[in-house]
Design a protein around this motif. Structure first.
Motif, PDB file in Angstrom:
ATOM      1  N   VAL A 115     101.170   8.520 -48.748  1.00 44.26           N
ATOM      2  CA  VAL A 115     100.296   8.066 -47.584  1.00 44.26           C
ATOM      3  C   VAL A 115     100.851   6.567 -47.503  1.00 44.26           C
ATOM      4  O   VAL A 115     101.078   5.759 -48.264  1.00 44.26           O
ATOM      5  CB  VAL A 115      98.945   7.675 -48.134  1.00 44.26           C
ATOM      6  CG1 VAL A 115      98.068   6.942 -47.199  1.00 44.26           C
ATOM      7  CG2 VAL A 115      98.247   9.211 -48.473  1.00 44.26           C
ATOM      8  N   THR A 116     101.546   6.268 -46.403  1.00 44.31           N
ATOM      9  CA  THR A 116     102.366   5.023 -46.183  1.00 44.31           C
ATOM     10  C   THR A 116     101.513   4.053 -45.691  1.00 44.31           C
ATOM     11  O   THR A 116     101.931   2.867 -45.332  1.00 44.31           O
ATOM     12  CB  THR A 116     103.573   5.310 -45.250  1.00 44.31           C
ATOM     13  OG1 THR A 116     103.134   5.966 -44.085  1.00 44.31           O
ATOM     14  CG2 THR A 116     104.322   6.544 -46.130  1.00 44.31           C
ATOM     15  N   ALA A 117     100.464   4.164 -45.039  1.00 43.70           N
ATOM     16  CA  ALA A 117      99.506   3.350 -44.381  1.00 43.70           C
ATOM     17  C   ALA A 117      98.121   3.957 -44.369  1.00 43.70           C
ATOM     18  O   ALA A 117      97.960   5.067 -44.330  1.00 43.70           O
ATOM     19  CB  ALA A 117      99.889   3.076 -43.011  1.00 43.70           C
ATOM     20  N   PHE A 118      97.074   2.918 -44.913  1.00 46.30           N
ATOM     21  CA  PHE A 118      95.654   3.454 -45.101  1.00 46.30           C
ATOM     22  C   PHE A 118      94.775   2.403 -44.837  1.00 46.30           C
ATOM     23  O   PHE A 118      94.989   0.851 -45.396  1.00 46.30           O
ATOM     24  CB  PHE A 118      95.594   4.047 -46.412  1.00 46.30           C
ATOM     25  CG  PHE A 118      93.997   4.452 -46.724  1.00 46.30           C
ATOM     26  CD1 PHE A 118      93.856   5.704 -46.307  1.00 46.30           C
ATOM     27  CD2 PHE A 118      93.158   3.659 -47.371  1.00 46.30           C
ATOM     28  CE1 PHE A 118      92.507   6.266 -46.438  1.00 46.30           C
ATOM     29  CE2 PHE A 118      91.868   4.221 -47.356  1.00 46.30           C
ATOM     30  CZ  PHE A 118      91.335   5.390 -47.060  1.00 46.30           C
ATOM     31  N   THR A 119      93.584   2.349 -43.889  1.00 46.38           N
ATOM     32  CA  THR A 119      92.495   1.658 -43.830  1.00 46.38           C
ATOM     33  C   THR A 119      91.221   2.548 -43.835  1.00 46.38           C
ATOM     34  O   THR A 119      91.259   3.808 -43.987  1.00 46.38           O
ATOM     35  CB  THR A 119      92.746   0.892 -42.443  1.00 46.38           C
ATOM     36  OG1 THR A 119      92.286   1.797 -41.383  1.00 46.38           O
ATOM     37  CG2 THR A 119      93.860  -0.048 -42.331  1.00 46.38           C
ATOM     38  N   SER A 120      90.089   2.080 -43.699  1.00 43.95           N
ATOM     39  CA  SER A 120      88.819   2.872 -43.623  1.00 43.95           C
ATOM     40  C   SER A 120      89.002   3.583 -42.272  1.00 43.95           C
ATOM     41  O   SER A 120      88.266   4.589 -42.303  1.00 43.95           O
ATOM     42  CB  SER A 120      87.714   2.027 -43.906  1.00 43.95           C
ATOM     43  OG  SER A 120      87.697   1.077 -42.781  1.00 43.95           O
ATOM     44  N   SER A 121      89.787   3.422 -41.446  1.00 42.40           N
ATOM     45  CA  SER A 121      89.716   4.028 -39.993  1.00 42.40           C
ATOM     46  C   SER A 121      90.822   4.680 -39.769  1.00 42.40           C
ATOM     47  O   SER A 121      90.878   5.654 -38.664  1.00 42.40           O
ATOM     48  CB  SER A 121      89.371   3.114 -39.110  1.00 42.40           C
ATOM     49  OG  SER A 121      90.452   2.128 -38.729  1.00 42.40           O
ATOM     50  N   SER A 122      92.170   4.457 -40.197  1.00 43.46           N
ATOM     51  CA  SER A 122      93.087   5.190 -39.855  1.00 43.46           C
ATOM     52  C   SER A 122      94.073   5.508 -41.165  1.00 43.46           C
ATOM     53  O   SER A 122      93.998   4.827 -42.224  1.00 43.46           O
ATOM     54  CB  SER A 122      93.646   4.537 -38.744  1.00 43.46           C
ATOM     55  OG  SER A 122      94.365   3.358 -39.462  1.00 43.46           O
ATOM     56  N   LEU A 156      96.376   9.779 -38.530  1.00 44.92           N
ATOM     57  CA  LEU A 156      95.089  10.198 -38.824  1.00 44.92           C
ATOM     58  C   LEU A 156      94.040   8.956 -38.273  1.00 44.92           C
ATOM     59  O   LEU A 156      94.419   7.958 -38.583  1.00 44.92           O
ATOM     60  CB  LEU A 156      94.666  10.817 -40.160  1.00 44.92           C
ATOM     61  CG  LEU A 156      95.692  11.777 -40.729  1.00 44.92           C
ATOM     62  CD1 LEU A 156      95.645  11.614 -42.316  1.00 44.92           C
ATOM     63  CD2 LEU A 156      94.931  13.302 -40.307  1.00 44.92           C
ATOM     64  N   VAL A 157      92.907   9.351 -37.795  1.00 46.99           N
ATOM     65  CA  VAL A 157      91.813   8.553 -37.761  1.00 46.99           C
ATOM     66  C   VAL A 157      90.723   9.022 -38.211  1.00 46.99           C
ATOM     67  O   VAL A 157      90.381  10.362 -38.448  1.00 46.99           O
ATOM     68  CB  VAL A 157      91.683   8.488 -36.121  1.00 46.99           C
ATOM     69  CG1 VAL A 157      92.765   7.628 -35.798  1.00 46.99           C
ATOM     70  CG2 VAL A 157      91.407   9.527 -35.369  1.00 46.99           C
ATOM     71  N   TRP A 158      89.696   8.274 -38.725  1.00 51.09           N
ATOM     72  CA  TRP A 158      88.480   8.531 -39.181  1.00 51.09           C
ATOM     73  C   TRP A 158      87.444   8.744 -38.149  1.00 51.09           C
ATOM     74  O   TRP A 158      86.962   7.802 -37.401  1.00 51.09           O
ATOM     75  CB  TRP A 158      87.878   7.785 -40.045  1.00 51.09           C
ATOM     76  CG  TRP A 158      86.525   8.026 -40.991  1.00 51.09           C
ATOM     77  CD1 TRP A 158      85.184   7.729 -40.629  1.00 51.09           C
ATOM     78  CD2 TRP A 158      86.407   9.250 -41.866  1.00 51.09           C
ATOM     79  NE1 TRP A 158      84.395   8.377 -41.634  1.00 51.09           N
ATOM     80  CE2 TRP A 158      85.013   9.225 -42.379  1.00 51.09           C
ATOM     81  CE3 TRP A 158      87.347   9.971 -42.844  1.00 51.09           C
ATOM     82  CZ2 TRP A 158      84.545  10.266 -43.181  1.00 51.09           C
ATOM     83  CZ3 TRP A 158      86.944  11.017 -43.626  1.00 51.09           C
ATOM     84  CH2 TRP A 158      85.434  10.875 -43.735  1.00 51.09           C
ATOM     85  N   GLU A 159      86.913   9.806 -37.685  1.00 58.63           N
ATOM     86  CA  GLU A 159      86.480  10.163 -36.584  1.00 58.63           C
ATOM     87  C   GLU A 159      85.248  11.471 -36.849  1.00 58.63           C
ATOM     88  O   GLU A 159      85.560  12.149 -37.202  1.00 58.63           O
ATOM     89  CB  GLU A 159      87.212  10.509 -35.315  1.00 58.63           C
ATOM     90  CG  GLU A 159      86.748  10.942 -33.971  1.00 58.63           C
ATOM     91  CD  GLU A 159      87.882  11.112 -33.127  1.00 58.63           C
ATOM     92  OE1 GLU A 159      87.784  12.249 -32.663  1.00 58.63           O
ATOM     93  OE2 GLU A 159      88.687  10.156 -32.535  1.00 58.63           O
TER      94      GLU A 159
END
Length: 202
Positions: A115-122, A156-159
């Motif tokens: 996982v090279t980038a992560f936030t709560s929304s993407s 990816l997005v959190w949707e």
């Protein structure tokens, strides 16, 4: 190149003890997801890095099966893709939609996931895979087996309460002999994700 055009496909595995069944609506018990299988597509991922990694691998594998005509692309789109997918995913959707099942088989195993980038929304997930294809060039011809390595980058997005793929790009390589000292664009240059689960979709 797009994952659909390249035919870069992912196959995962899930221990039979971790799922009650494999049919539509099956309940799956895995720490980071998926939690169920709908119309052959695994859905329901944890809202964390491990859940994003799992969703990325399973999205690629579901696109693989749709591209081979083994599950419906409409089911993949509903379960795993964002409302407004990017251009590479749209290519994969177009190629895999209403595709008849063939006799050729391509299986792809995730060898490394980061996982090279992560936030709560993407999230951005890189997956390094080995593909094994088995096919005959013409009917009645001897079957040939080919192996290939590829790297997929899944956005990816959190949707709608789950991880959904916004776009996915695949490229050939690197092969194992090229990753002794991996470059900055290799998934092996990033910390590897130890917690992810894949479900074989057939």
């Amino acid at each position: 190149m797009s994952v659909g055009l390249a035919g870069l496909l992912i196959v995962g595995s899930c221990d039979a003890d971790n799922a009650t069944e494999r049919g539509s609506g099956a309940t799956v018990r895995l720490a980071h997801g998926p939690t169920s299988v709908r119309e052959g597509v695994p859905v329901g991922y944890a809202h964390d890095r491990e859940g994003a990694a799992t969703a990325a691998v399973n999205t690629m594998q579901a696109l693989t099966q749709a591209g081979q005509g083994r599950i419906a692309m409409d089911a993949v789109e509903t379960a795993l893709l964002a409302r407004d997918p990017g251009p590479h995913l749209r290519d994969s959707m177009r190629i895999g939609r209403d595709r008849p099942a063939g006799s050729d088989v391509v299986n792809v195993v995730p060898a490394a996931v980061s996982v090279t980038a992560f936030t709560s929304s993407s999230a951005r997930v890189m997956v390094w895979t080995m593909a094994v294809s088995r096919s005959a060039i013409t009917e009645g011809a001897p079957v040939s087996v080919v192996t290939a390595w590829a790297t997929h980058t899944v956005e990816l997005v959190w949707e709608r309460g789950d991880w959904k793929a916004k776009d996915a790009i695949g490229r050939v390589g690197p092969s194992p002999d090229e990753v002794v000292a991996p470059g900055a664009d290799s998934p092996l240059s990033q910390p590897l994700q130890s917690g992810y689960y894949t479900v074989y979709v057939n």
